[in-house]
Design a protein around this motif. Structure first.
Motif, PDB file in Angstrom:
ATOM      1  N   LYS A  95       0.660  -1.070  -0.432  1.00  0.00           N
ATOM      2  CA  LYS A  95       0.099   0.071   0.088  1.00  0.00           C
ATOM      3  C   LYS A  95       0.692   0.962   0.125  1.00  0.00           C
ATOM      4  O   LYS A  95       0.686   2.291  -0.511  1.00  0.00           O
ATOM      5  N   ILE A  96       1.946   2.087   0.803  1.00  0.00           N
ATOM      6  CA  ILE A  96       2.569   2.162   0.798  1.00  0.00           C
ATOM      7  C   ILE A  96       3.775   2.192  -0.226  1.00  0.00           C
ATOM      8  O   ILE A  96       3.722   3.747  -1.094  1.00  0.00           O
ATOM      9  N   GLU A 132       1.338   4.209  -3.195  1.00  0.00           N
ATOM     10  CA  GLU A 132       1.167   6.214  -3.074  1.00  0.00           C
ATOM     11  C   GLU A 132       1.651   6.645  -3.487  1.00  0.00           C
ATOM     12  O   GLU A 132       2.668   6.148  -4.462  1.00  0.00           O
ATOM     13  N   LYS A 133       1.176   7.469  -4.251  1.00  0.00           N
ATOM     14  CA  LYS A 133       0.778   8.148  -5.222  1.00  0.00           C
ATOM     15  C   LYS A 133       1.709   9.787  -4.565  1.00  0.00           C
ATOM     16  O   LYS A 133       1.184   9.915  -3.658  1.00  0.00           O
TER      17      LYS A 133
END
Length: 266
Positions: free
Chosen positions: A261-262, A265-266
């Motif tokens: 998930k990290i 991340e944009k």
């Protein structure tokens, strides 16, 4: 635990090519005993003894915060009992990885451009190097911080202390927070003043809680669920000064899911 972890040597055979340090955005620090491997390496060693257990006097000599000293006593006793270097080497290689940790290593290997890996452990260099090389993951790690160890002329594995420090929370031979702070400062300088975007610390024991006090609000502590590190971090959360994210884990897959998930991340 996967079929591979239960029934085969935990070995990754794909070639490892570390990414250029300046390209890696994140730092991941691993404890060793009961984090990377499923038990204390000392427990595996005890099984090499003729009686498969320590005598009562040695068991009862352990004192809280004296893990290093206790291991030195165990190693001396093993030498007296005729346990060979080959037996120790084999015992360390046979320790299974923790549940899902090989999956985590596979994920980190596939994202070496993002993650710099370090071991910070109160075990010792011989155990850690032996296990990581046997598992095929040694080249994933840029650095290992642990107690020096080597075999003497009599065939005994001799263990030394890593350093001295003044932290009241930690054993005399190692404060992982001191190690982390010094390493972050050193790496930022080497990276031309560029800090890591985020730091992740993965552990289980009481001495893995102290370094988490050096983490910031964008960083994440991964305590093994319901182990001493987890319980201490929940106490730390009562303080407004402690702002680090806490993600308890049971399997390496839990850590992979969070890191994915990290990274995305944009």
């Amino acid at each position: 635990m996967t079929f591979r972890e239960r029934n085969h040597s935990p070995k990754m055979t794909a070639p490892l090519t570390p990414a250029a340090p300046q390209d890696q955005r994140f730092l991941v620090l691993f404890d060793f005993d009961e984090t990377i491997i499923c038990e204390s390496s000392d427990d595996a060693l005890v099984r090499t003894l003729p009686d498969k257990e320590l005598p009562a006097w040695l068991k009862n000599s352990y004192r809280e915060g004296q893990y290093n000293e206790n291991t030195q006593k165990i190693l001396a006793y093993m030498a007296e009992q005729g346990v060979s270097k080959d037996s120790i080497h084999s015992a360390v290689e046979k320790i299974p990885p923790n549940q899902g940790l090989m999956n985590l290593f596979q994920y980190l290997q596939s994202h070496q451009q993002d993650f710099e890996l370090v071991v910070v452990s109160d075990a010792n260099m011989y155990f850690i190097e032996t296990w990581l090389r046997h598992a095929g993951v040694r080249d994933l790690f840029r650095k290992i911080f642990t107690n020096p160890s080597s075999f003497n002329a009599a065939g005994q594995l001799v263990l030394l202390s890593f350093h001295s420090h003044s932290c009241p929370r930690c054993p005399d031979n190692m404060c992982k927070q001191v190690i982390l702070r010094e390493y972050l400062a050193e790496r930022q300088k080497e990276r031309g003043g560029v800090p890591f975007q985020r730091v992740f610390y993965i552990g289980d024991g009481a001495n893995d809680a102290c370094p988490c006090l050096a983490l910031g609000p964008r960083d994440t502590a991964f305590p093994r669920k319901d182990f001493p590190m987890h319980r201490l971090l929940k106490e730390f959360q009562q303080s407004a000064k402690f702002k680090t994210n806490i993600e308890p884990w049971v399997s390496g897959k839990d850590i992979v899911d969070c890191l994915k998930k990290i990274v995305e991340e944009k």
